[in-house]
Enzyme design. Sequence first.
Site, mmCIF file in Angstrom:
data_model
loop_
_atom_site.group_PDB
_atom_site.id
_atom_site.type_symbol
_atom_site.label_atom_id
_atom_site.label_comp_id
_atom_site.label_asym_id
_atom_site.label_seq_id
_atom_site.Cartn_x
_atom_site.Cartn_y
_atom_site.Cartn_z
ATOM 1 N N GLN A 87 64.888 -5.629 -73.913
ATOM 2 C CA GLN A 87 65.612 -4.595 -74.663
ATOM 3 C C GLN A 87 67.099 -4.922 -74.721
ATOM 4 O OE1 GLN A 87 65.677 -0.738 -72.738
ATOM 5 N NE2 GLN A 87 67.658 -0.349 -73.658
ATOM 6 N N THR A 129 57.123 6.905 -72.470
ATOM 7 C CA THR A 129 58.527 6.530 -72.537
ATOM 8 C C THR A 129 59.099 7.067 -73.836
ATOM 9 O OG1 THR A 129 60.032 4.628 -72.819
ATOM 10 C CG2 THR A 129 57.769 4.327 -73.521
ATOM 11 N N CYS A 179 63.878 12.077 -72.046
ATOM 12 C CA CYS A 179 63.611 11.053 -71.040
ATOM 13 C C CYS A 179 62.816 11.723 -69.932
ATOM 14 C CB CYS A 179 64.927 10.486 -70.504
ATOM 15 S SG CYS A 179 64.766 9.308 -69.169
ATOM 16 N N GLU A 190 62.451 11.165 -66.846
ATOM 17 C CA GLU A 190 63.146 11.368 -65.572
ATOM 18 C C GLU A 190 64.069 12.581 -65.600
ATOM 19 O OE1 GLU A 190 61.715 7.202 -65.605
ATOM 20 O OE2 GLU A 190 62.801 8.433 -67.058
#
Length: 229
Positions: free
Chosen positions: A52, A83, A196, A198
């Site tokens: 990435q 993701t 996201c 997280e």
Amino acid sequence: MQTIGLIGGMSWESSSVYYAALNRGVQQRQGGLSSARTLLASVDFAEVTALQEQERWDDVATILSDAARAVERGGADFLMLCTTTFHRVATQVQDAVDIPLLHLGDVIADACAAQKVSRVGFLGTTFAMSRPFFTDHLASRGLAVHLPAREAHAELNRIIYEELVRGQVKDASRRFVVSLIERLWDDGAGGVVLGCTELELLIKQADSELPVFPSTTLHVAAALDRALA
């Protein structure tokens, strides 16, 4: 019950949240000893992150497409990318398989529409906030997307990669993210997307006066709806 194909490892902390939530959800809906039928292909986060950073997206797409084909061969009925950032190659992954991909952007857009929210703040990795692949997908579904000021991106990214990916949840980081949400509210956002996995470890609805749209929670709920239909 359909079998859910999961492409994970980005990060493994994120994947563990998906796996646990899917199984808890099936147990809550079905009762008894019920659990989710899943197939997980977990990639090396260090490898895909390095690609990435080098903008080698064709190589990322190859890795994730190979993983998608593996779970398809194993008998998965549909596919999820665990993701947000790597939805950058969602189209290539979908093209690699014959089973449908449950796109996170569509799930979020549907949730916002259900609450009649048309303007949302978006929080995620620096890559997801600075590149249009995900916010444009939301915009294509009729959402106006607000982003935090660019100078805040680096700190939010640090919190995700240096703390939350490692399972560290800190009050100071929560206060920082809440301050970003308040600024997005001032800018006109009617809700905030936690883009996201997280971030859901850090921010709950109780932390915000705006409606919070936790991407992973919504993604899991949509997958359960499909698997158990």
